[in-house]
Design an enzyme around this catalytic site. Structure first.
Site, PDB file in Angstrom:
ATOM      1  N   ILE A   1       0.822  -1.219   0.000  1.00 25.11           N
ATOM      2  CA  ILE A   1       0.000   0.000   0.000  1.00 25.11           C
ATOM      3  C   ILE A   1       0.856   1.269   0.000  1.00 25.11           C
TER       4      ILE A   1
ATOM      5  N   THR B   1      -9.335   0.479  15.230  1.00 31.84           N
ATOM      6  CA  THR B   1      -9.377  -0.339  16.440  1.00 31.84           C
ATOM      7  C   THR B   1      -9.834   0.456  17.659  1.00 31.84           C
ATOM      8  N   ASP B   2     -10.335  -0.257  18.669  1.00 38.82           N
ATOM      9  CA  ASP B   2     -10.687   0.414  19.929  1.00 38.82           C
ATOM     10  C   ASP B   2      -9.440   0.827  20.718  1.00 38.82           C
ATOM     11  N   GLU B   3      -8.262   0.279  20.342  1.00 36.77           N
ATOM     12  CA  GLU B   3      -7.056   0.565  21.134  1.00 36.77           C
ATOM     13  C   GLU B   3      -6.646   2.030  21.064  1.00 36.77           C
TER      14      GLU B   3
ATOM     15  N   TYR C   1       1.733   0.340  18.256  1.00 39.81           N
ATOM     16  CA  TYR C   1       0.659  -0.086  17.339  1.00 39.81           C
ATOM     17  C   TYR C   1      -0.516   0.879  17.395  1.00 39.81           C
ATOM     18  N   SER C   2      -1.039   1.106  18.609  1.00 38.24           N
ATOM     19  CA  SER C   2      -2.256   1.931  18.683  1.00 38.24           C
ATOM     20  C   SER C   2      -1.965   3.377  18.302  1.00 38.24           C
TER      21      SER C   2
ATOM     22  N   LYS D   1      -2.093   3.440  14.574  1.00 36.78           N
ATOM     23  CA  LYS D   1      -3.482   3.387  14.093  1.00 36.78           C
ATOM     24  C   LYS D   1      -4.180   4.731  14.355  1.00 36.78           C
TER      25      LYS D   1
ATOM     26  N   ASN E   1     -11.614  -6.544  19.966  1.00 36.17           N
ATOM     27  CA  ASN E   1     -10.832  -7.745  19.601  1.00 36.17           C
ATOM     28  C   ASN E   1     -11.678  -8.749  18.826  1.00 36.17           C
ATOM     29  N   ASN E   2     -11.190  -9.113  17.661  1.00 29.87           N
ATOM     30  CA  ASN E   2     -11.848 -10.138  16.846  1.00 29.87           C
ATOM     31  C   ASN E   2     -11.273 -11.518  17.167  1.00 29.87           C
TER      32      ASN E   2
ATOM     33  N   LEU F   1      -3.857 -13.893  21.186  1.00 29.28           N
ATOM     34  CA  LEU F   1      -4.211 -14.683  22.370  1.00 29.28           C
ATOM     35  C   LEU F   1      -4.997 -15.970  22.055  1.00 29.28           C
TER      36      LEU F   1
ATOM     37  N   PRO G   1       0.900 -19.143  27.781  1.00 31.64           N
ATOM     38  CA  PRO G   1       1.528 -18.003  28.458  1.00 31.64           C
ATOM     39  C   PRO G   1       0.564 -16.846  28.698  1.00 31.64           C
TER      40      PRO G   1
ATOM     41  N   TYR H   1      -0.075 -13.233  30.281  1.00 31.72           N
ATOM     42  CA  TYR H   1       0.738 -12.089  30.706  1.00 31.72           C
ATOM     43  C   TYR H   1       0.254 -11.553  32.061  1.00 31.72           C
TER      44      TYR H   1
ATOM     45  N   ARG I   1     -10.710  -7.499  27.679  1.00 33.53           N
ATOM     46  CA  ARG I   1     -10.942  -7.114  26.287  1.00 33.53           C
ATOM     47  C   ARG I   1     -12.409  -7.392  25.960  1.00 33.53           C
TER      48      ARG I   1
HETATM   49  P1  NAD Z   1      -3.477  -9.174  10.061  1.00 32.67           P
HETATM   50  O1  NAD Z   1      -2.151  -8.822  10.636  1.00 32.67           O
HETATM   51  O2  NAD Z   1      -4.002 -10.551  10.243  1.00 32.67           O
HETATM   52  O3  NAD Z   1      -3.492  -8.895   8.489  1.00 32.67           O
HETATM   53  C1  NAD Z   1      -2.914  -7.765   7.928  1.00 32.67           C
HETATM   54  C2  NAD Z   1      -2.823  -7.975   6.422  1.00 32.67           C
HETATM   55  O4  NAD Z   1      -2.263  -6.787   5.847  1.00 32.67           O
HETATM   56  C3  NAD Z   1      -1.907  -9.131   6.026  1.00 32.67           C
HETATM   57  O5  NAD Z   1      -2.525  -9.912   5.027  1.00 32.67           O
HETATM   58  C4  NAD Z   1      -0.668  -8.453   5.491  1.00 32.67           C
HETATM   59  O6  NAD Z   1       0.011  -9.204   4.481  1.00 32.67           O
HETATM   60  C5  NAD Z   1      -1.237  -7.156   4.939  1.00 32.67           C
HETATM   61  N1  NAD Z   1      -0.251  -6.064   4.903  1.00 32.67           N
HETATM   62  C6  NAD Z   1       0.585  -5.679   5.910  1.00 32.67           C
HETATM   63  N2  NAD Z   1       1.361  -4.658   5.507  1.00 32.67           N
HETATM   64  C7  NAD Z   1       0.991  -4.381   4.233  1.00 32.67           C
HETATM   65  C8  NAD Z   1       1.405  -3.428   3.273  1.00 32.67           C
HETATM   66  N3  NAD Z   1       2.374  -2.536   3.564  1.00 32.67           N
HETATM   67  N4  NAD Z   1       0.805  -3.409   2.062  1.00 32.67           N
HETATM   68  C9  NAD Z   1      -0.176  -4.309   1.762  1.00 32.67           C
HETATM   69  N5  NAD Z   1      -0.592  -5.240   2.622  1.00 32.67           N
HETATM   70  C10 NAD Z   1      -0.023  -5.284   3.841  1.00 32.67           C
HETATM   71  O7  NAD Z   1      -4.476  -8.100  10.650  1.00 32.67           O
HETATM   72  P2  NAD Z   1      -6.010  -8.263  11.076  1.00 32.67           P
HETATM   73  O8  NAD Z   1      -6.061  -8.764  12.471  1.00 32.67           O
HETATM   74  O9  NAD Z   1      -6.732  -8.971  10.003  1.00 32.67           O
HETATM   75  O10 NAD Z   1      -6.448  -6.733  11.119  1.00 32.67           O
HETATM   76  C11 NAD Z   1      -6.906  -6.081   9.920  1.00 32.67           C
HETATM   77  C12 NAD Z   1      -7.209  -4.626  10.238  1.00 32.67           C
HETATM   78  O11 NAD Z   1      -8.191  -4.542  11.262  1.00 32.67           O
HETATM   79  C13 NAD Z   1      -5.991  -3.843  10.769  1.00 32.67           C
HETATM   80  O12 NAD Z   1      -6.034  -2.545  10.237  1.00 32.67           O
HETATM   81  C14 NAD Z   1      -6.202  -3.819  12.277  1.00 32.67           C
HETATM   82  O13 NAD Z   1      -5.610  -2.659  12.842  1.00 32.67           O
HETATM   83  C15 NAD Z   1      -7.717  -3.759  12.355  1.00 32.67           C
HETATM   84  N6  NAD Z   1      -8.312  -4.354  13.564  1.00 32.67           N
HETATM   85  C16 NAD Z   1      -7.967  -5.607  13.975  1.00 32.67           C
HETATM   86  C17 NAD Z   1      -8.603  -6.172  15.086  1.00 32.67           C
HETATM   87  C18 NAD Z   1      -8.276  -7.559  15.553  1.00 32.67           C
HETATM   88  O14 NAD Z   1      -8.756  -7.955  16.618  1.00 32.67           O
HETATM   89  N7  NAD Z   1      -7.492  -8.350  14.826  1.00 32.67           N
HETATM   90  C19 NAD Z   1      -9.573  -5.440  15.775  1.00 32.67           C
HETATM   91  C20 NAD Z   1      -9.896  -4.138  15.335  1.00 32.67           C
HETATM   92  C21 NAD Z   1      -9.269  -3.622  14.214  1.00 32.67           C
HETATM   93  O1  DAU Z   2      -8.672  -4.319  20.544  1.00 32.17           O
HETATM   94  C1  DAU Z   2      -8.460  -4.532  19.179  1.00 32.17           C
HETATM   95  C2  DAU Z   2      -7.064  -5.070  18.976  1.00 32.17           C
HETATM   96  O2  DAU Z   2      -7.079  -6.412  19.428  1.00 32.17           O
HETATM   97  C3  DAU Z   2      -6.595  -4.985  17.531  1.00 32.17           C
HETATM   98  O3  DAU Z   2      -6.495  -3.647  17.155  1.00 32.17           O
HETATM   99  C4  DAU Z   2      -5.224  -5.658  17.376  1.00 32.17           C
HETATM  100  O4  DAU Z   2      -4.838  -5.673  16.009  1.00 32.17           O
HETATM  101  C5  DAU Z   2      -5.341  -7.080  17.876  1.00 32.17           C
HETATM  102  O5  DAU Z   2      -4.074  -7.721  17.814  1.00 32.17           O
HETATM  103  C6  DAU Z   2      -5.858  -7.107  19.305  1.00 32.17           C
HETATM  104  O6  DAU Z   2      -4.892  -6.522  20.221  1.00 32.17           O
HETATM  105  P1  DAU Z   2      -4.622  -7.153  21.670  1.00 32.17           P
HETATM  106  O7  DAU Z   2      -3.291  -6.721  22.147  1.00 32.17           O
HETATM  107  O8  DAU Z   2      -5.786  -6.930  22.572  1.00 32.17           O
HETATM  108  O9  DAU Z   2      -4.647  -8.727  21.252  1.00 32.17           O
HETATM  109  P2  DAU Z   2      -3.706  -9.944  21.676  1.00 32.17           P
HETATM  110  O10 DAU Z   2      -4.359 -11.180  21.140  1.00 32.17           O
HETATM  111  O11 DAU Z   2      -2.280  -9.715  21.340  1.00 32.17           O
HETATM  112  O12 DAU Z   2      -3.844  -9.946  23.255  1.00 32.17           O
HETATM  113  C7  DAU Z   2      -5.123 -10.046  23.891  1.00 32.17           C
HETATM  114  C8  DAU Z   2      -4.887  -9.983  25.392  1.00 32.17           C
HETATM  115  O13 DAU Z   2      -4.207 -11.193  25.785  1.00 32.17           O
HETATM  116  C9  DAU Z   2      -3.986  -8.841  25.814  1.00 32.17           C
HETATM  117  O14 DAU Z   2      -4.423  -8.349  27.069  1.00 32.17           O
HETATM  118  C10 DAU Z   2      -2.610  -9.502  25.966  1.00 32.17           C
HETATM  119  C11 DAU Z   2      -2.945 -10.906  26.401  1.00 32.17           C
HETATM  120  N1  DAU Z   2      -1.993 -11.960  25.959  1.00 32.17           N
HETATM  121  C12 DAU Z   2      -1.671 -12.014  24.634  1.00 32.17           C
HETATM  122  C13 DAU Z   2      -0.785 -12.966  24.168  1.00 32.17           C
HETATM  123  C14 DAU Z   2      -0.405 -13.023  22.706  1.00 32.17           C
HETATM  124  C15 DAU Z   2      -1.497 -12.884  26.866  1.00 32.17           C
HETATM  125  O15 DAU Z   2      -1.819 -12.844  28.075  1.00 32.17           O
HETATM  126  N2  DAU Z   2      -0.624 -13.831  26.399  1.00 32.17           N
HETATM  127  C16 DAU Z   2      -0.234 -13.907  25.097  1.00 32.17           C
HETATM  128  O16 DAU Z   2       0.594 -14.782  24.754  1.00 32.17           O
END
Ligand code: NAD
Ligand code: DAU
Length: 354
Positions: free
Chosen positions: A58, A132-134, A158-159, A162, A187-188, A198, A213, A215, A222
């Site tokens: 992108i 994201t909500d973060e 990260y946040s 974003k 969180n999805n 997680l 693990p 944390y 979440r």
């Molecule tokens: P992900 O890390 O699983 O996927 C990200 C995708 O973007 C990957 O396919 C990667 O190859 C692609 N990508 C990364 N850098 C790129 C670049 N420079 N150009 C083109 N493609 C690139 O992420 P996700 O969990 O599917 O999240 C998708 C979006 O939703 C993100 O913007 C994230 O901030 C947002 N979001 C995620 C969550 C969550 O819980 N996972 C919640 C709220 C919002």
């Molecule tokens: O809230 C939305 C966000 O949710 C998205 O914007 C992010 O892209 C997505 O990664 C997610 O962020 P979190 O940091 O909340 O997700 P994660 O799965 O990394 O962690 C969820 C919670 O679990 C967080 O409090 C950290 C904790 N954790 C995570 C991992 C990977 C653990 O305790 N142990 C672990 O090994």
């Protein structure tokens, strides 16, 4: 047609699959295929003329210009991002590069394209930014859930990246009139979730007999939303959202991390009991906390419900059961994403503790 970025990642691939399953409209999927992108997620679309995959970045302005000129999308749905908080702590630069600069380049390309449109096509164009909500920071135990007017207070690289991208999106509406929409989701979880996060990490580690693990004290909270519900919310906002508005998306499912892990253990005890007859919860290991770890997120999703009539279809109980079952049914997918780079990440992040 629509242009999706990051459509080979977790949420993006679920979105593309849902889109192709429920509409006839073609989708161009631009994804760089970083460690988080996996074209295998979209295998079921092979041979379908509805899905066109383009491997690219992108941040590549020339490529973006060519894609807009060739395909003239009526909308952009922007998922592409670096998305893992722990990785942003180890290496923040990639997050600024992709999430800030990448979003900027995409906005520029969209603005040029939209600026040249006329009449109805110009009116109808939308740029939907998936955030994201973060960005709202962290809540105390009794603080009210985040609304669309909660001030931004991002705490991780990260946040912060974003939040910066959200601000650029906002500015392109305010300054240029670009018809943008922003969603801030919690969180999805669900199919194709990369096992650095997680829920999938706990499932795959449990099945592999490895430590789980948790944390710090595991009491961080979440709000969890099944990924297909997030995808339906995005489609609804794209269809009926008001340009310039932001919409919080959440599942009304606040859970402490340790309760999530215990729920996964209990489901695995039921669906695939350990060979030694003992419980998976024995594998839970408390490890060092994430630096700057946000304590609690909670989403107030009343605006999207009130204005656009969207509500999640899954409860946490139904969604987590489907998710655990999906991982049990798809060991080849799990093996395919656990490359050398994945093992390197796990070693760097957890040492011997996972
Ligand atoms: P992900 O890390 O699983 O996927 C990200 C995708 O973007 C990957 O396919 C990667 O190859 C692609 N990508 C990364 N850098 C790129 C670049 N420079 N150009 C083109 N493609 C690139 O992420 P996700 O969990 O599917 O999240 C998708 C979006 O939703 C993100 O913007 C994230 O901030 C947002 N979001 C995620 C969550 C969550 O819980 N996972 C919640 C709220 C919002
Ligand atoms: O809230 C939305 C966000 O949710 C998205 O914007 C992010 O892209 C997505 O990664 C997610 O962020 P979190 O940091 O909340 O997700 P994660 O799965 O990394 O962690 C969820 C919670 O679990 C967080 O409090 C950290 C904790 N954790 C995570 C991992 C990977 C653990 O305790 N142990 C672990 O090994």
């Amino acid at each position: 047609m629509i242009l999706v970025t990051g459509g080979a990642g977790f949420i993006g691939s679920n979105f593309v699959l849902q889109w192709c399953g429920q509409t006839d409209e073609p989708v161009i999927n631009l994804d760089a295929l970083t460690y988080a992108g996996n074209l295998g997620n979209l295998d079921s679309l092979k041979g379908s003329g509805q899905h066109v995959f383009v491997q690219g970045d992108i941040r590549d302005a020339a490529l973006l210009q060519r894609l807009f000129a060739e395909h003239s999308p009526r909308a952009v749905v922007h998922f592409a991002a670096e998305s893992h908080v722990d990785r942003s702590i180890h290496g923040p630069e990639a997050f600024v590069d992709t999430n800030v600069m990448g979003t900027f380049r995409l906005l520029e390309a969209a603005r040029t394209h939209w600026g040249a449109l006329q009449g109805e096509a110009k009116q109808a164009f939308r740029f939907l930014h998936v955030s994201t909500d973060e960005v709202y920071g962290t809540l105390g135990p009794n603080g009210p859930a985040f609304t669309e007017t909660t001030p931004y207070a991002p705490n991780s690289p990260y946040s912060a990246s974003k939040a910066s991208s959200d601000m650029l999106v906002r500015a392109y509406h305010h300054t240029y009139g670009l018809p943008v929409l922003t969603t801030n989701c919690s969180n999805n979880y669900g199919p194709y979730h990369f096992p650095e996060k997680l829920i999938p990490l706990m499932i795959v580690n449990a099945l592999a007999g490895k430590p789980l693990p948790v944390y710090g004290d595991g009491q961080q909270i979440r709000d969890w939303l099944y990924v297909e519900d997030h995808c339906t919310a995005i489609r609804r906002v794209l269809q009926a959202g008001t340009p310039g508005e932001t919409y919080n998306v959440g599942g009304w499912n606040e859970k402490a991390n340790i309760d999530i892990v215990r729920t996964i253990c209990a489901l695995l005890d039921e669906l695939q009991p350990r060979a030694d007859g003992r419980g998976y919860a024995e594998q839970i290991t408390y490890v060092q906390d994430r630096p700057g770890h946000d304590r609690r997120y909670a989403i107030d999703a009343r605006k999207i419900e009130r204005e656009l009539g969207w509500k999640p279809a899954e409860t946490f109980e139904t969604g987590i059961r489907k998710t655990v079952q999906w991982y049990l049914d798809n060991p080849e997918w799990v093996a395919s994403v656990q490359s050398g780079a994945y093992r390197e990440w796990v070693g760097k992040q957890y040492g011997g503790a996972a």
